[in-house]
Design an enzyme around this catalytic site. Structure first.
Site, short mmCIF file in Angstrom:
data_model
loop_
_atom_site.label_atom_id
_atom_site.label_comp_id
_atom_site.label_asym_id
_atom_site.label_seq_id
_atom_site.Cartn_x
_atom_site.Cartn_y
_atom_site.Cartn_z
CB ALA A 93 -54.58 -18.40 -28.75
CB ALA A 94 -57.02 -23.23 -26.20
N GLY A 95 -58.62 -20.60 -25.56
CA GLY A 95 -59.85 -19.92 -25.12
C GLY A 95 -60.31 -18.89 -26.13
CG ASP A 96 -57.84 -15.66 -26.95
OD1 ASP A 96 -58.58 -15.29 -26.02
OD2 ASP A 96 -56.60 -15.50 -26.94
O1 RIB Z 1 -55.12 -15.74 -24.66
C1 RIB Z 1 -53.79 -15.69 -25.11
C2 RIB Z 1 -53.32 -14.27 -25.16
O2 RIB Z 1 -53.30 -13.73 -23.85
C3 RIB Z 1 -51.91 -14.09 -25.68
O3 RIB Z 1 -51.86 -13.91 -27.07
C4 RIB Z 1 -51.39 -12.89 -24.88
O4 RIB Z 1 -51.09 -11.78 -25.66
C5 RIB Z 1 -52.46 -12.60 -23.85
O5 RIB Z 1 -53.25 -11.54 -24.22
#
Ligand code: RIB
Length: 290
Positions: free
Chosen positions: A240-243
């Protein structure tokens, strides 16, 4: 400007391993944790925790209620999320001793996005609003076309990369936020600056952001290149760093920060994210960055 994130909602099954399983190998995991996740959910939380008002559209199965609760606790408007007859999407994630990850996705309800639902979700949005997308739900090309015909600005994080992305109407995208793999997939070029230039040539209307892991990030927009360093931290889990980066960068832009300051905000948030376990749970609140 209202923000609609039309994106995935996943249950993440996170297995700690010393190193990733190799083809043909069977190995025991050190632990299993279950977290809320999905690139869509994570990015909605990141934008909300950065201070934006965000509505999320997408689908879960009947066992996905805790994903909605996670979004609601984070301040995200979940009224557009619908329940599908298909099981909630999930991800099987290995996290190794270096904090790196590899992810196997099962789309489930995320792949149950049809034309009627798109129309329902977009109905309240129009000119001056922004649509945020990743690449974990079905009917992406239609969502992009319908949102643009309503006058919405569109930010796309083309993750995870698949060749189908090249068939989407990318000329309608206003902001791309991608990593090096996605940039190479779209441009055909490995070197990030060259990739950004090639993408800018094909889509001159778009702001192009490429994240470079520990080498920071760059943004190319209307011929101006801005670079940002990554903040050095001890990574525990990079999931989730990119998110987190995407959500915080968009939040920064929407509140009127310069490209440089929005990149810096996103880099600081992503640095905190990788020091924590899990996906959604690791996205920091704005006050933690100060
Ligand atoms: O970017 C991380 C996410 O990628 C995770 O939470 C997983 O569910 C996938 O969608």
């Amino acid at each position: 400007m209202r923000i609609l994130n039309f994106g995935s909602l996943n249950i993440d099954y996170v297995y700690r391993v010393d190193s990733f399983v190799k083809p043909g190998e069977t190995k025991a995991a050190q632990s299993l944790s279950v977290f809320p996740g999905g690139k869509g959910l994570n990015q909605s939380l990141a934008m909300a925790r950065a201070g934006l008002a965000v509505a999320h559209a997408g689908k879960v199965g009947k066992e996905g209620g805790f994903l909605l609760e996670t979004l609601q606790k984070g301040g995200v408007d979940t009224r557009l999320i619908e329940t599908s007859a298909i099981a909630t999407g999930h991800a099987i994630i290995q996290v190794d001793d270096k904090g790196g990850n590899c992810i196997l996705l099962f789309g489930g309800a995320n792949q149950d996005i049809d034309e009627h639902y798109i129309d329902r979700a977009l109905a309240g949005f129009g000119s001056g609003d922004m649509l945020v997308l990743q690449n974990e739900i079905s009917s992406m090309a239609s969502i992009i076309s319908k949102a643009k015909s309503r006058g919405m600005a569109i930010a796309l994080n083309p993750s995870p990369y698949s060749e189908s992305i090249l068939s989407y109407p990318l000329e309608l995208i206003d902001i791309f936020i991608m990593n090096e793999i996605e940039a190479e997939g779209i441009s055909g070029t490995h070197e990030p600056e060259a990739a950004a230039s090639l993408i800018a040539r094909s889509f001159p209307q778009a702001r192009i952001v490429i994240t470079l892991g520990e080498n920071g990030s760059l943004c190319l927009y209307k011929g101006e290149l801005v670079r940002q360093k990554a903040y050095k931290v001890q990574a525990v889990d990079t999931t989730a760093a990119g998110d987190t980066f995407s959500g915080y960068f968009l939040a920064g832009l929407v509140e009127g920060l310069s490209t440089k300051n929005a990149l810096d905000l996103a880099a600081r948030a992503a640095a905190i994210c990788v020091t924590r376990k899990g996906a959604a749970d690791s996205v920091p609140w704005r006050k933690e960055l100060e």
